[in-house]
Write a protein that holds these residues in place. Structure first.
Motif, PDB file in Angstrom:
ATOM      1  N   TYR A   1       3.520  -5.913 -12.320  1.00 44.56           N
ATOM      2  CA  TYR A   1       4.201  -5.693 -13.695  1.00 44.56           C
ATOM      3  C   TYR A   1       3.603  -4.280 -14.455  1.00 44.56           C
ATOM      4  O   TYR A   1       2.532  -4.091 -14.341  1.00 44.56           O
ATOM      5  CB  TYR A   1       4.245  -6.675 -14.830  1.00 44.56           C
ATOM      6  CG  TYR A   1       4.904  -6.557 -15.825  1.00 44.56           C
ATOM      7  CD1 TYR A   1       6.092  -6.609 -16.114  1.00 44.56           C
ATOM      8  CD2 TYR A   1       4.321  -6.376 -17.063  1.00 44.56           C
ATOM      9  CE1 TYR A   1       6.803  -6.568 -17.404  1.00 44.56           C
ATOM     10  CE2 TYR A   1       4.812  -6.141 -18.262  1.00 44.56           C
ATOM     11  CZ  TYR A   1       6.254  -6.185 -18.309  1.00 44.56           C
ATOM     12  OH  TYR A   1       6.971  -6.126 -19.566  1.00 44.56           O
ATOM     13  N   ASP A   2       4.295  -3.572 -14.941  1.00 46.48           N
ATOM     14  CA  ASP A   2       3.954  -2.088 -15.626  1.00 46.48           C
ATOM     15  C   ASP A   2       3.734  -2.280 -16.846  1.00 46.48           C
ATOM     16  O   ASP A   2       4.653  -2.565 -17.801  1.00 46.48           O
ATOM     17  CB  ASP A   2       5.025  -1.098 -15.170  1.00 46.48           C
ATOM     18  CG  ASP A   2       4.499   0.184 -15.770  1.00 46.48           C
ATOM     19  OD1 ASP A   2       3.711   0.542 -16.729  1.00 46.48           O
ATOM     20  OD2 ASP A   2       5.120   1.299 -15.436  1.00 46.48           O
TER      21      ASP A   2
ATOM     22  N   ASP B   1      10.574  -0.400 -10.529  1.00 51.05           N
ATOM     23  CA  ASP B   1      11.516   0.059  -9.577  1.00 51.05           C
ATOM     24  C   ASP B   1      10.886  -0.149  -8.028  1.00 51.05           C
ATOM     25  O   ASP B   1      11.734  -0.644  -7.267  1.00 51.05           O
ATOM     26  CB  ASP B   1      12.518   1.462  -9.460  1.00 51.05           C
ATOM     27  CG  ASP B   1      13.281   1.187 -10.934  1.00 51.05           C
ATOM     28  OD1 ASP B   1      13.706   0.261 -11.425  1.00 51.05           O
ATOM     29  OD2 ASP B   1      13.670   2.387 -11.168  1.00 51.05           O
ATOM     30  N   TRP B   2       9.890   0.330  -8.055  1.00 49.71           N
ATOM     31  CA  TRP B   2       9.019   0.409  -6.665  1.00 49.71           C
ATOM     32  C   TRP B   2       8.958  -1.072  -6.005  1.00 49.71           C
ATOM     33  O   TRP B   2       8.741  -1.137  -4.763  1.00 49.71           O
ATOM     34  CB  TRP B   2       7.704   1.344  -6.815  1.00 49.71           C
ATOM     35  CG  TRP B   2       6.555   0.572  -7.484  1.00 49.71           C
ATOM     36  CD1 TRP B   2       6.016   0.833  -8.964  1.00 49.71           C
ATOM     37  CD2 TRP B   2       5.650  -0.538  -7.014  1.00 49.71           C
ATOM     38  NE1 TRP B   2       5.046  -0.132  -9.248  1.00 49.71           N
ATOM     39  CE2 TRP B   2       4.850  -0.769  -8.280  1.00 49.71           C
ATOM     40  CE3 TRP B   2       5.396  -1.476  -6.073  1.00 49.71           C
ATOM     41  CZ2 TRP B   2       3.900  -1.955  -8.194  1.00 49.71           C
ATOM     42  CZ3 TRP B   2       4.889  -2.168  -5.803  1.00 49.71           C
ATOM     43  CH2 TRP B   2       3.638  -2.656  -7.139  1.00 49.71           C
TER      44      TRP B   2
ATOM     45  N   GLY C   1      10.837  -4.763  -0.660  1.00 51.17           N
ATOM     46  CA  GLY C   1      11.593  -6.089  -0.098  1.00 51.17           C
ATOM     47  C   GLY C   1      11.474  -7.143  -1.233  1.00 51.17           C
ATOM     48  O   GLY C   1      12.114  -8.192  -0.544  1.00 51.17           O
ATOM     49  N   MET C   2      10.709  -6.969  -2.325  1.00 57.26           N
ATOM     50  CA  MET C   2      10.530  -8.366  -2.877  1.00 57.26           C
ATOM     51  C   MET C   2      12.109  -8.382  -3.766  1.00 57.26           C
ATOM     52  O   MET C   2      12.765  -7.731  -4.277  1.00 57.26           O
ATOM     53  CB  MET C   2       9.530  -7.913  -4.101  1.00 57.26           C
ATOM     54  CG  MET C   2       9.266  -9.277  -5.063  1.00 57.26           C
ATOM     55  SD  MET C   2       8.734 -10.618  -4.487  1.00 57.26           S
ATOM     56  CE  MET C   2       9.549 -11.910  -5.156  1.00 57.26           C
ATOM     57  N   ARG C   3      12.505  -9.897  -3.619  1.00 62.41           N
ATOM     58  CA  ARG C   3      13.642 -10.211  -4.391  1.00 62.41           C
ATOM     59  C   ARG C   3      13.563 -10.273  -5.812  1.00 62.41           C
ATOM     60  O   ARG C   3      12.782 -11.240  -6.411  1.00 62.41           O
ATOM     61  CB  ARG C   3      14.262 -11.381  -3.780  1.00 62.41           C
ATOM     62  CG  ARG C   3      14.572 -11.505  -2.245  1.00 62.41           C
ATOM     63  CD  ARG C   3      14.585 -12.879  -1.788  1.00 62.41           C
ATOM     64  NE  ARG C   3      15.725 -13.681  -2.539  1.00 62.41           N
ATOM     65  CZ  ARG C   3      15.893 -14.944  -2.427  1.00 62.41           C
ATOM     66  NH1 ARG C   3      14.898 -15.956  -1.596  1.00 62.41           N
ATOM     67  NH2 ARG C   3      16.618 -15.836  -3.229  1.00 62.41           N
ATOM     68  N   MET C   4      13.909  -9.249  -6.612  1.00 62.96           N
ATOM     69  CA  MET C   4      13.415  -9.148  -7.774  1.00 62.96           C
ATOM     70  C   MET C   4      14.010 -10.335  -8.752  1.00 62.96           C
ATOM     71  O   MET C   4      13.372 -10.608  -9.774  1.00 62.96           O
ATOM     72  CB  MET C   4      14.094  -7.628  -8.417  1.00 62.96           C
ATOM     73  CG  MET C   4      13.801  -6.679  -7.673  1.00 62.96           C
ATOM     74  SD  MET C   4      11.848  -6.297  -7.711  1.00 62.96           S
ATOM     75  CE  MET C   4      11.791  -5.986  -9.611  1.00 62.96           C
ATOM     76  N   GLU C   5      15.096 -10.792  -8.227  1.00 60.62           N
ATOM     77  CA  GLU C   5      15.739 -12.201  -9.238  1.00 60.62           C
ATOM     78  C   GLU C   5      14.449 -13.288  -9.124  1.00 60.62           C
ATOM     79  O   GLU C   5      14.928 -14.350 -10.058  1.00 60.62           O
ATOM     80  CB  GLU C   5      17.137 -12.480  -8.539  1.00 60.62           C
ATOM     81  CG  GLU C   5      17.207 -13.297  -7.358  1.00 60.62           C
ATOM     82  CD  GLU C   5      17.089 -12.502  -6.048  1.00 60.62           C
ATOM     83  OE1 GLU C   5      17.262 -12.898  -4.851  1.00 60.62           O
ATOM     84  OE2 GLU C   5      16.893 -11.227  -6.367  1.00 60.62           O
ATOM     85  N   LEU C   6      13.684 -13.181  -8.330  1.00 57.61           N
ATOM     86  CA  LEU C   6      12.724 -14.468  -8.236  1.00 57.61           C
ATOM     87  C   LEU C   6      11.594 -14.063  -9.181  1.00 57.61           C
ATOM     88  O   LEU C   6      10.896 -14.984  -9.614  1.00 57.61           O
ATOM     89  CB  LEU C   6      12.065 -14.576  -6.737  1.00 57.61           C
ATOM     90  CG  LEU C   6      13.178 -14.770  -5.727  1.00 57.61           C
ATOM     91  CD1 LEU C   6      12.433 -14.781  -4.543  1.00 57.61           C
ATOM     92  CD2 LEU C   6      13.839 -15.973  -5.970  1.00 57.61           C
ATOM     93  N   LEU C   7      11.391 -12.974  -9.712  1.00 59.73           N
ATOM     94  CA  LEU C   7      10.255 -12.620 -10.775  1.00 59.73           C
ATOM     95  C   LEU C   7      10.789 -13.199 -12.072  1.00 59.73           C
ATOM     96  O   LEU C   7      11.790 -12.863 -12.719  1.00 59.73           O
ATOM     97  CB  LEU C   7       9.996 -11.063 -10.504  1.00 59.73           C
ATOM     98  CG  LEU C   7       9.583 -10.583  -9.390  1.00 59.73           C
ATOM     99  CD1 LEU C   7       9.208  -8.905  -9.492  1.00 59.73           C
ATOM    100  CD2 LEU C   7       8.163 -11.294  -8.966  1.00 59.73           C
TER     101      LEU C   7
ATOM    102  N   ALA D   1       1.046  -1.242   0.157  1.00 62.18           N
ATOM    103  CA  ALA D   1       0.109  -0.045  -0.083  1.00 62.18           C
ATOM    104  C   ALA D   1       0.967   1.223   0.019  1.00 62.18           C
ATOM    105  O   ALA D   1       0.486   2.267  -0.525  1.00 62.18           O
ATOM    106  CB  ALA D   1      -0.830  -0.006   1.311  1.00 62.18           C
ATOM    107  N   ARG D   2       2.045   1.247   0.654  1.00 65.51           N
ATOM    108  CA  ARG D   2       2.943   2.362   0.721  1.00 65.51           C
ATOM    109  C   ARG D   2       3.650   2.518  -0.464  1.00 65.51           C
ATOM    110  O   ARG D   2       4.027   3.586  -0.723  1.00 65.51           O
ATOM    111  CB  ARG D   2       3.801   2.232   1.826  1.00 65.51           C
ATOM    112  CG  ARG D   2       4.583   3.337   2.228  1.00 65.51           C
ATOM    113  CD  ARG D   2       5.705   3.117   3.377  1.00 65.51           C
ATOM    114  NE  ARG D   2       6.904   2.130   2.872  1.00 65.51           N
ATOM    115  CZ  ARG D   2       7.156   1.086   3.508  1.00 65.51           C
ATOM    116  NH1 ARG D   2       6.304   0.737   4.752  1.00 65.51           N
ATOM    117  NH2 ARG D   2       7.975   0.313   3.184  1.00 65.51           N
ATOM    118  N   GLU D   3       4.101   1.519  -1.203  1.00 68.13           N
ATOM    119  CA  GLU D   3       5.213   1.687  -2.322  1.00 68.13           C
ATOM    120  C   GLU D   3       4.606   1.592  -3.582  1.00 68.13           C
ATOM    121  O   GLU D   3       4.914   2.219  -4.548  1.00 68.13           O
ATOM    122  CB  GLU D   3       6.023   0.607  -2.229  1.00 68.13           C
ATOM    123  CG  GLU D   3       6.972   0.685  -0.973  1.00 68.13           C
ATOM    124  CD  GLU D   3       7.855   1.858  -0.646  1.00 68.13           C
ATOM    125  OE1 GLU D   3       8.261   2.381  -1.779  1.00 68.13           O
ATOM    126  OE2 GLU D   3       8.235   1.929   0.444  1.00 68.13           O
ATOM    127  N   ALA D   4       3.319   0.982  -3.687  1.00 66.78           N
ATOM    128  CA  ALA D   4       2.659   0.799  -5.119  1.00 66.78           C
ATOM    129  C   ALA D   4       1.802   1.843  -5.523  1.00 66.78           C
ATOM    130  O   ALA D   4       1.207   2.398  -4.638  1.00 66.78           O
ATOM    131  CB  ALA D   4       1.698  -0.261  -4.857  1.00 66.78           C
TER     132      ALA D   4
END
Length: 424
Positions: A168-169, A177-178, A183-189, A109-112
């Protein structure tokens, strides 16, 4: 022999497959229930067993040497964690499962951005954040990604439609980037491609298992909802598709993205077009609370759809509406009740048709094109009295849907991929 492609739909109760010619005609279809393979419909082993069975059944009715491509759709927002070999590490979280973690929901809610589809307890991103701490995790995948991975051996790719609720944008066509700030580990996406892009070929083992040529390609699929839209043949801005199932869902093809999270409205990208829509809490479930199906059919025959009852109903099964009115306190409005059951059913038909009309009007208010035509799917689409009432309320052409099978829409994506690869 004319070439064929295959679309596979894995749903909440079963798997379905369609073999399609390049002219969009259907050569064969098959379907199997999930409960044939186990009692847990969220078990990935059950999904894969059902896909194997439905594919085997389909292939037994066609010349498998003519198959050129396969694509898969799955339920939107269903995620599972996998290891480096694509093996599931935990039970998936399904499309309607909620993440009951206040910290995860608060950080999203804060970052998106406000317009992101990643908000809410059922979002793909909330589930990914929940899964990422599992030991041995290599990726978080959507249901369709994992099924396609079992075909191709690739467990690192998704499509723009499935990735939408994971943050995803689709306008910038990248993971924003947000997401890292949550805290999401981007390498897992997974890497994200367009629906209809070629991702790989079948593995040799899968090709041999099903007796298919080794050069059959795997094409990026979509969500079940987008697949159902594609199946109808709607293809021009202003084309709408109304699903009259237990709930009322409307979608319109737009030349621009439409976003209104407070109404549950967001847009999937389909090439250079956009698929915008929303879902009401009204629909067939309300009708079923009052009449069994046989009685609805009987009463419908006595309805004159050219006249109005004069009753102003807003049919809901419980308090609360999400679209086209966003009001969790909105009460059902189903009084006064006429003495004649046929008039009561007619008034409910009128009320749901008015909600449908308001829904398309709401989308237009938010920037979608004006509605020019409607194709209807779902059980309610077969009711002639309801259809006539809806035509009167909407005032646009009602066109026949080419198909109401999600697998047929996914097969259309497989055709796109096969064309891109020069296989047609």
């Amino acid at each position: 022999m004319m070439p064929l492609v295959i679309g596979i739909d894995i749903g909440t109760s079963g798997a379905r497959a369609v073999a399609m010619h390049p002219d969009f005609s259907i050569a064969a279809r098959s379907a199997v229930p999930l409960d044939r393979f186990g009692q847990n419909p969220r078990d990935p082993a059950v999904w894969w067993a059902a896909v194997g069975a439905v594919l085997t059944e389909l292939l037994s009715t066609i010349d498998r040497s003519t198959v050129r491509a396969i694509a898969v759709d799955g339920t939107s927002g269903t995620l599972l964690p996998v290891d480096g070999a694509g093996r599931p590490l935990a039970e998936p979280l399904m499309y309607n499962d909620k993440v009951a973690d206040d910290a995860i929901l608060a950080v999203i809610a804060r970052e998106a951005p406000a317009a992101s589809a990643a908000h809410g307890a059922t979002s793909g991103l909330a589930k990914a954040l929940r899964f990422q701490q599992l030991p041995g995790i290599a990726a978080v995948l959507h249901q369709a990604d994992w099924i396609a991975g079992n075909l191709s051996g690739r467990f690192d790719v998704s499509d723009e439609n499935n990735a939408l609720k994971t943050g995803y944008d689709v306008e910038a066509r990248r993971w924003p980037d947000w997401i890292a700030a949550t805290g999401m580990r981007m390498e897992l996406l997974p890497r994200v491609v367009e629906p209809g892009d070629v991702t790989s070929a079948l593995t040799a083992a899968v090709a041999d298992l099903f007796g298919l040529p080794h050069d059959v390609i795997v094409v990026a699929g979509t969500t079940d909802g987008c697949a159902s839209f594609l199946a109808t043949g709607a293809a021009t801005a202003g084309d709408g598709v109304t699903a009259l199932g237990s709930s009322l869902t409307i979608k319109i093809l737009s030349d621009r993205p439409i976003s209104a999270p407070r109404y549950g409205i967001y847009s999937h990208r389909l090439g250079n077009a956009w698929l915008a829509g929303g879902a009401s809490n009204s629909g067939g479930k309300v009708l079923a609370q009052h009449f069994p199906l046989a009685r609805i059919i009987e009463l419908s025959a006595a309805i004159d759809p050219t006249t109005e009852t004069g009753l102003d109903y807003y049919p809901l099964s419980t308090t609360g509406e999400r679209f086209p009115i966003a009001d969790p306190t909105l009460p059902p409005r189903l009084v006064p009740r006429p003495a004649d059951d046929a008039d009561y059913l007619k008034a409910m038909f009128e009320g749901i048709a008015a909600i449908e009309a308001l829904g398309y009007h709401r989308l237009a208010e938010l920037g979608a094109p004006a509605l020019t035509s409607v194709r209807s799917v779902g059980g309610g689409a077969a009711n002639p009295a309801w259809t006539a009432i809806r035509q009167r309320k909407l005032g646009v052409d009602f066109l026949a849907a080419l198909s109401d099978e999600a697998a047929a829409g996914t097969a259309r994506l497989a055709l796109i991929g096969a064309s891109k690869a020069g296989l047609l």
